[in-house]
Design an enzyme around this catalytic site. Structure first.
Site, PDB file in Angstrom:
ATOM      1  N   TYR A  26      -8.212   5.518   7.099  1.00  0.00           N
ATOM      2  CA  TYR A  26      -6.757   5.539   7.143  1.00  0.00           C
ATOM      3  C   TYR A  26      -6.295   6.427   8.298  1.00  0.00           C
ATOM      4  CZ  TYR A  26      -7.013   3.649   2.352  1.00  0.00           C
ATOM      5  OH  TYR A  26      -7.288   2.888   1.245  1.00  0.00           O
ATOM      6  N   SER A  47     -15.275  -1.095  -3.652  1.00  0.00           N
ATOM      7  CA  SER A  47     -13.947  -1.663  -3.439  1.00  0.00           C
ATOM      8  C   SER A  47     -14.067  -3.072  -2.899  1.00  0.00           C
ATOM      9  CB  SER A  47     -13.136  -0.800  -2.456  1.00  0.00           C
ATOM     10  OG  SER A  47     -11.859  -1.372  -2.196  1.00  0.00           O
ATOM     11  N   GLN A  69     -12.371  -0.848  -6.844  1.00  0.00           N
ATOM     12  CA  GLN A  69     -10.994  -0.733  -6.374  1.00  0.00           C
ATOM     13  C   GLN A  69     -10.576  -2.053  -5.710  1.00  0.00           C
ATOM     14  OE1 GLN A  69      -8.417   1.779  -3.110  1.00  0.00           O
ATOM     15  NE2 GLN A  69      -9.682   2.967  -4.513  1.00  0.00           N
ATOM     16  N   SER A 120      -2.144  -1.777  -4.289  1.00  0.00           N
ATOM     17  CA  SER A 120      -1.067  -2.742  -4.054  1.00  0.00           C
ATOM     18  C   SER A 120      -0.502  -3.316  -5.358  1.00  0.00           C
ATOM     19  CB  SER A 120      -1.559  -3.880  -3.153  1.00  0.00           C
ATOM     20  OG  SER A 120      -0.488  -4.634  -2.647  1.00  0.00           O
ATOM     21  N   PRO A 121      -0.237  -2.477  -6.366  1.00  0.00           N
ATOM     22  CA  PRO A 121       0.280  -2.997  -7.640  1.00  0.00           C
ATOM     23  C   PRO A 121       1.696  -3.565  -7.546  1.00  0.00           C
ATOM     24  CG  PRO A 121       0.363  -0.607  -7.619  1.00  0.00           C
ATOM     25  CD  PRO A 121      -0.409  -1.012  -6.399  1.00  0.00           C
ATOM     26  N   ALA A 157       2.615  -5.187  -4.722  1.00  0.00           N
ATOM     27  CA  ALA A 157       2.481  -6.180  -3.649  1.00  0.00           C
ATOM     28  C   ALA A 157       3.175  -5.729  -2.367  1.00  0.00           C
ATOM     29  CB  ALA A 157       3.012  -7.538  -4.108  1.00  0.00           C
ATOM     30  N   LYS A 172      13.460  -5.401  -3.346  1.00  0.00           N
ATOM     31  CA  LYS A 172      14.292  -4.995  -2.205  1.00  0.00           C
ATOM     32  C   LYS A 172      14.372  -6.054  -1.121  1.00  0.00           C
ATOM     33  CE  LYS A 172      10.569  -2.385   0.091  1.00  0.00           C
ATOM     34  NZ  LYS A 172      10.150  -1.027   0.510  1.00  0.00           N
ATOM     35  N   GLY A 178       1.772   4.198  -3.122  1.00  0.00           N
ATOM     36  CA  GLY A 178       2.110   5.003  -1.960  1.00  0.00           C
ATOM     37  C   GLY A 178       3.599   5.297  -1.956  1.00  0.00           C
ATOM     38  N   GLN A 197      10.644   8.050  -4.406  1.00  0.00           N
ATOM     39  CA  GLN A 197       9.821   6.894  -4.752  1.00  0.00           C
ATOM     40  C   GLN A 197       8.657   7.326  -5.648  1.00  0.00           C
ATOM     41  OE1 GLN A 197       8.819   5.618  -0.755  1.00  0.00           O
ATOM     42  NE2 GLN A 197      10.210   3.874  -0.885  1.00  0.00           N
TER      43      GLN A 197
END
Length: 335
Positions: free
Chosen positions: A54, A152, A177, A206-207, A209, A216, A284, A290
């Protein structure tokens, strides 16, 4: 915050985990990243997920700095190895013994810790014998540099082979993962049942998406400025989801979320957490608010009839093909 065991292991993790893919070291500044990490701690989140790749190792540095001064024993820190890092030389990638051993030392240094709680193979390495990979992981565990091992986006066959070797080497392979959410369910038919048999939990990413399930993004309208769909590093991951039909269907989920006193984002997280094999959902954030919003999804479970309504609303936009799992790992090493 609620807590669950990571698979059949004794380790407990927070249902909502904080991850810094696409944020720390790239989309947001270090000061804002630190504010998000501290918001996670304030919300009761104890599980933090990162990876050496990352932002080409910068994300690990930022997370380590943000967690400095916290009681290490009260945290669960996860990181990963596989993808190219550093100058991306021929041995700066993959799951060879050389790359794994050098990578764990680099990750520990950047994170400012003597050990990680979970060290994960970020993808399967077709160019390295699995025996070599698992032997290196075993040495890391036996040296106390990682407590548990995970993988993963591995296929069911790869997971079963690795688990057999892990048992022979007396190390705990406890998690997978995968990407998993209302729209992306390719692990349900094969990977999830196999992991259940093996005592491995799902640490899902990415729960929501990539933000599509937050509501939004509206049909017929341009994506909001500053959203992932407008960012240079994130737009590629969701552009194929921004169709008017899918976005309209996501809006139809809003009444279900409201019935449960949840936002759409919280509803998407509750959907993931309603699957008992999920140990935690990685989220994230680019703003502290958030983080707090996501954390409020902990403890919520959806009944079977609600899950069925979700299926009906989303229809053929749900991807289930289990053969896609194998596409995640490159057939050749990336350089």
């Amino acid at each position: 915050m609620e807590f669950r065991h990571l698979g059949n292991s004794g380790l407990k993790v927070s249902e909502i985990a904080y991850g810094n893919w696409l944020t720390h070291g790239s989309q947001i500044e270090a000061e804002q990243a630190t504010a998000c990490v501290h918001a996670a701690l304030d919300a009761g989140i104890t599980t933090f997920d990162t990876a050496d790749v990352y932002a080409n190792t910068v994300a690990e540095e930022v997370l380590g700095q943000a967690l400095a001064g916290q009681r290490r024993e009260s945290l669960e820190i996860f990181t990963k190895v596989y993808f190219p890092t550093g100058p991306k030389g021929p041995n700066d990638t993959g799951l060879s013994r050389k790359h794994i051993m050098e990578s764990i030392h680099g990750s520990l240094r950047r994170l400012g810790t003597d050990y990680v709680d979970l060290y994960q193979a970020h993808r399967f390495d077709h160019a390295t014998p699995l025996e070599e990979t698992m032997s290196a992981f075993a040495d890391i565990v036996h040296q106390g540099k990682a407590h548990y091992i995970g993988v993963s986006e591995w296929t069911v066959e790869q997971i079963r082979r690795a688990h057999g070797l892990a048992r022979e080497l007396h190390i705990p392979l406890v998690s997978n993962q995968p990407q998993y959410n209302m729209l992306w369910r390719i692990i349900e038919d094969e990977v999830m049942p196999a992991c259940a048999d093996l005592g491995m939990g799902q640490v899902v990413f990415s729960p929501i998406a990539q933000g599509v399930l937050t509501g939004k993004y509206l049909p017929g309208q341009a994506p909001p400025q500053g959203s992932r769909a407008t960012s240079e590093g994130g737009s590629q991951f969701i552009e194929n989801l921004l169709t008017d039909d899918l976005l309209t269907r996501v809006q139809r989920l809003a009444p279900l979320a409201e019935e449960h006193g949840l936002t759409l984002a919280q509803f998407a997280l509750a959907w993931v957490l309603s699957h008992e094999q999920v140990s935690c959902a990685i989220t994230g954030a680019s703003r502290p608010e958030q983080v707090h919003g996501n954390a409020e999804a902990a403890g919520h479970r959806l009944e079977a009839d609600v899950m069925a309504q979700v299926d009906e609303i989303l229809g053929d936009h749900v991807t289930r093909d289990p053969s896609i799992v194998g596409n995640a790992s490159p057939q050749e090493r990336l350089t």
